[in-house]
Each structure stands twice: as structure tokens, then as C-alpha cells.
Design an enzyme around this catalytic site. Structure first.
Site, short mmCIF file in Angstrom:
data_model
loop_
_atom_site.label_atom_id
_atom_site.label_comp_id
_atom_site.label_asym_id
_atom_site.label_seq_id
_atom_site.Cartn_x
_atom_site.Cartn_y
_atom_site.Cartn_z
N MET A 99 36.67 48.87 44.30
CA MET A 99 36.73 47.49 43.82
C MET A 99 35.89 46.56 44.69
SD MET A 99 38.37 47.88 41.10
CE MET A 99 38.59 46.19 40.56
N ASP A 116 34.61 46.59 56.11
CA ASP A 116 35.58 47.68 56.09
C ASP A 116 35.93 48.04 57.53
OD1 ASP A 116 37.24 49.93 55.26
OD2 ASP A 116 36.14 49.85 53.37
N VAL A 141 41.68 45.14 49.84
CA VAL A 141 42.17 46.20 50.73
C VAL A 141 43.34 46.92 50.06
CG1 VAL A 141 41.39 44.99 52.80
CG2 VAL A 141 43.75 44.67 52.03
N GLU A 177 46.68 48.33 48.54
CA GLU A 177 47.74 47.58 47.85
C GLU A 177 49.07 47.67 48.59
OE1 GLU A 177 47.80 45.85 44.31
OE2 GLU A 177 46.04 45.46 45.53
N LYS A 237 47.75 43.53 53.53
CA LYS A 237 47.10 42.32 53.00
C LYS A 237 47.45 41.10 53.85
CE LYS A 237 46.70 43.94 48.22
NZ LYS A 237 45.25 43.92 48.08
N SER A 258 46.14 43.90 41.71
CA SER A 258 46.47 44.05 40.29
C SER A 258 47.98 44.16 40.10
CB SER A 258 45.79 45.28 39.71
OG SER A 258 46.20 46.43 40.43
N HIS A 306 41.24 38.95 39.88
CA HIS A 306 41.43 40.37 39.59
C HIS A 306 40.33 40.89 38.67
CE1 HIS A 306 43.49 43.68 37.18
NE2 HIS A 306 43.11 44.20 38.33
#
Length: 192
Positions: free
Chosen positions: A20, A39, A96, A98, A103, A125, A146
């Protein structure tokens, strides 16, 4: 929002160079936006940038992308593990893992570096934006953007307002999605 001036994105920070995040970096570079792709280490960040290179190489084989365009687009993406590179960004898109804890930790680390007026968006999401915004010191500037997968092919993008999300965050998100030539829809922060 009517009372908010143009919020075009000039420099985007993307947290997470997985599928993503890499897709977000690709479509943003296509739109001429400078991107900092973050990252955990240089190898992971480079892998995310390589996604754009592979995409452009396919375009070159089909005669749709020139070597100059490929070089220009790749030049817009800085792949790095260094959060300090996010200075000067006017929009952050977090993509990052889920996990609310991961987060929240990234939100705090990044907000310590970015400017006061930078908008922070999560690409989640599944997690409620209102809950994720609790980790933010500026929840009025926290929103959900999203993208659907794969980012470069899917035209629809959800803009998710949290309970405290302000008008400028909505305007910045809408302007970003329009810059990418995608269709934004504003949705409620709820599971149906």
C-alpha cells in the site's frame, strides 16, 4: 469545505513501504509530488521504491513511458528509514502494520518531527480513525485516506473523518486524491 484555501500537496511522507505504501508513493510521483518513503531499514524502503521502478519498466516495454519520465519519477521518491527526512512534508500517509499500538507509536514519533500544520492520514482499512487519532496531539489534523489495492489501478479512495477531524484535513485529503486523478468519497468512521 468552503472556507479552506487550496490544499494541494507539495511533499508527501509515506510511512511503510509495503504494497500500500509503495503504491501510494508510485501514484504520488506520477502526479509530480515529491515523496519521502519511510520503512524500518534501508533495504525495506528501497524495496518499496523498486515497486515504482518495476511498474515504469513495464510501461517502457509497452512504449508508454520514456527513460526521461522514468528517471524523473524515480527522482521524486526518496526511500529512507530516516524519519527526519519527513521535515517539510505537508501530508503524511501512514501505511504501517494494522496494529493500533504500532500505528500509535509511529504517530507520536512522526508528529515530533513534522510541522504544526502537516496533516496526518492513516491508510487503515479496518481500524476506526477516531480511535487512532487518540495517539495524536492534533486530532483535528488526523484523517483516514484509504486506498484500495492495487493503488495504481483502483480509482476510488475513501476519505474517513474522525470525530475531531477538521475542515483543513478534509480539504487536504480531497485535494491530494484529486491530484492523483482518483475519485474521493467521504465516508463515516464506522463499521457497517
Amino acid at each position: 469545505p468552503k472556507d479552506v484555501p487550496d490544499q494541494r500537496v507539495k511533499k508527501l511522507g509515506v510511512l511503510g513501504a509495503g504494497m500500500m505504501g509503495a503504491g501510494s508513493a508510485l501514484v504520488s510521483a506520477q502526479a509530480g509530488i515529491e515523496v519521502v518513503l519511510i520503512d524500518r531499514d534501508q533495504e525495506a524502503a528501497d524495496k518499496g521504491k523498486a515497486y515504482t521502478e518495476t511498474y515504469l519498466d513495464k510501461g517502457m516495454k509497452r512504449g508508454r513511458v520514456t527513460a526521461e519520465k522514468k528517471e524523473a519519477m524515480l527522482g521524486l521518491i526518496t526511500a529512507t528509514p530516516d524519519l527526519d527526512q519527513l521535515k517539510g512534508c505537508d501530508l503524511i500517509i501512514e501505511a504501517v502494520f494494522e496494529d493500533p499500538g504500532v500505528k500509535a507509536e509511529m504517530t507520536k514519533k512522526v508528529e515530533a518531527i513534522i510541522s504544526e500544520d502537516c496533516i496526518f492520514a492513516s491508510n487503515t482499512s479496518t481500524l476506526p480513525i477516531t480511535d487512532l487519532a487518540k495517539a495524536s496531539s492534533r486530532p483535528e489534523q488526523f484523517i483516514g485516506i484509504h486506498f484500495f489495492s492495487p493503488v495504481e489501478k483502483m480509482l476510488l479512495v475513501e476519505i474517513i473523518k474522525g470525530k475531531e477531524t477538521g475542515g483543513r484535513a478534509v480539504a487536504k485529503s480531497l485535494d491530494d486524491v484529486r491530484q492523483l486523478r482518483k475519485t474521493p468519497i467521504v465516508v463515516h468512521d464506522a463499521r457497517f
